[in-house]
Design an enzyme around this catalytic site. Structure first.
Site, short mmCIF file in Angstrom:
data_model
loop_
_atom_site.label_atom_id
_atom_site.label_comp_id
_atom_site.label_asym_id
_atom_site.label_seq_id
_atom_site.Cartn_x
_atom_site.Cartn_y
_atom_site.Cartn_z
N ASP A 1 13.38 -1.86 16.77
CA ASP A 1 12.93 -0.56 16.24
C ASP A 1 12.91 0.47 17.38
O ASP A 1 11.85 0.88 17.84
CB ASP A 1 11.53 -0.76 15.63
CG ASP A 1 11.00 0.48 14.94
OD1 ASP A 1 11.78 1.38 14.63
OD2 ASP A 1 9.76 0.52 14.72
N ARG B 1 3.04 12.22 11.63
CA ARG B 1 2.54 11.12 12.46
C ARG B 1 2.48 11.59 13.90
O ARG B 1 3.44 12.21 14.38
CB ARG B 1 3.48 9.92 12.34
CG ARG B 1 3.33 8.91 13.47
CD ARG B 1 4.08 7.63 13.19
NE ARG B 1 4.43 6.93 14.41
CZ ARG B 1 5.01 5.73 14.46
NH1 ARG B 1 5.29 5.10 13.34
NH2 ARG B 1 5.32 5.17 15.61
C1 LIG Z 1 4.65 1.76 11.05
C2 LIG Z 1 5.88 1.53 11.83
O1 LIG Z 1 6.36 2.76 12.31
C3 LIG Z 1 6.99 0.96 10.94
O2 LIG Z 1 8.15 1.23 11.24
O3 LIG Z 1 6.67 0.22 10.02
C4 LIG Z 1 5.71 0.53 13.02
C5 LIG Z 1 5.12 -0.80 12.61
C6 LIG Z 1 5.26 -1.92 13.61
O4 LIG Z 1 6.23 -1.95 14.39
O5 LIG Z 1 4.42 -2.82 13.60
C7 LIG Z 1 4.92 1.22 14.11
O6 LIG Z 1 5.54 1.87 14.97
O7 LIG Z 1 3.68 1.14 14.09
MG LIG Z 2 8.37 3.04 12.31
#
Ligand SMILES: C[C@](O)(C(=O)O)[C@H](CC(=O)O)C(=O)O
Ligand SMILES: [Mg+2]
Length: 297
Positions: free
Chosen positions: A62, A161
């Site tokens: 991510d 956010r």
């Molecule tokens: C909420 C979040 O942006 C997501 O993409 O679900 C993530 C969740 C995670 O990686 O645990 C986040 O950046 O908090």
């Molecule tokens: Mg996210």
């Protein structure tokens, strides 16, 4: 059958009304359209479409690798299979303010009820990783203004956010959130707060709905729905929970097949064929088919 029967605008209106009720809305993250149906069948208030899950689903970390098109397409596939409102993680909006506006319009067209846009620098990364950074005030505000100006349905929920807490501290994060609300955000998602006191501080400072992220193995503690209600939170997301559960079960199942040579011992942990067919609404399809093709002379 086929798709949800509720229109996107009705879902958005229902989401707004539910938010106005003041009760905590619980949104588990759907890792695919089928799991969105399960979330609905269990009686939750909405479905969350997580960027982390979407990336992981593609086998990617991510860290801002997914595109607006990928996110919009997948979010639309999920949203159209449920009558619940779906809220999607739009990361940084995928570019400059004009891109943010276009992203929002794409998400509206895809049937989403709302999205969150964050103030991280590009490329963004998971909010619970170290080493993230946020953009300056003006850039953050322009993103939110673009999202709000870009939407055509005033009921589409724009959630700002802020990742500022972990970067510049609680007070500055609250100031940032206030400015994002002044820029037009309908709600605020304060990311990676350390604990309940910090949620309380955000609640005391802001009048708009607040979203709490109950992600596992992150920076914060896992609070119960009752605790979050008492803290005045309005939406809670469990973004990666279902994916983690499913992958945990899949991993254990694969080990069991390797060890014992059969999956027979796992049947009681599986969704049955009957339950799957029920979730897919097989009976309606048979009925539809019969009505079309069943005729007598
Ligand atoms: C909420 C979040 O942006 C997501 O993409 O679900 C993530 C969740 C995670 O990686 O645990 C986040 O950046 O908090
Ligand atoms: Mg996210």
């Amino acid at each position: 059958m086929l798709y949800a029967t509720t229109t996107a605008s009705d879902k958005r209106r229902a989401f707004r009304e539910a938010l106005a009720s003041g009760r905590l809305l619980r949104l588990p993250g759907a890792f695919n359209p089928l799991s969105a149906r399960l979330i609905e069948a269990k009686g939750f208030d909405g479905v969350y479409v997580s960027g982390a899950v979407l990336s992981a689903d593609l086998g990617l970390p991510d860290i801002g690798l997914t595109t607006a098109t990928e996110v919009t397409t997948r979010a639309g596939q999920i949203a159209r299979m449920t009558n619940l409102p779906a809220l999607v993680d739009a990361d940084t909006g995928f570019g400059e303010p004009m891109n943010v506006a276009r992203t929002v319009q794409g998400l509206e067209d895809a049937g989403l009820a709302g999205c969150h846009i964050e103030d991280q620098v590009n490329p963004k990364r998971c909010g619970h990783l170290d080493g993230k950074d946020v953009v300056d005030d003006e850039t953050a505000l322009r993103r939110i203004r673009a999202a709000v100006d870009g939407r055509r349905d005033p009921d589409f929920l724009v959630v700002a956010r802020t990742d500022a807490r972990a970067v510049v501290g609680l007070d500055a994060a609250i100031d940032r959130a206030r400015a994002l609300v002044d820029a037009g955000a309908d709600a605020v998602f304060p990311e990676a707060l350390a604990g309940p006191e910090e949620f309380a501080a955000f609640r005391a400072a802001l009048d708009v709905p607040l979203l709490a992220n109950m992600t596992e193995f992150g920076k914060g503690t896992l609070l119960t729905a009752q605790q979050l209600t008492d803290l005045g939170m309005n939406i809670v997301i469990y973004p990666v929970t279902l994916l983690r559960l499913a992958m945990g079960a899949a991993s254990a199942g694969l080990d069991e097949i390797l060890a014992s040579g059969t999956q027979a011992g796992l049947l009681d942990r599986m969704q049955t064929r009957a339950d799957l067919y029920d979730l897919l609404d097989y009976p309606s399809y048979s009925h539809f088919d019969e009505d079309v093709f069943n005729f007598r002379l």
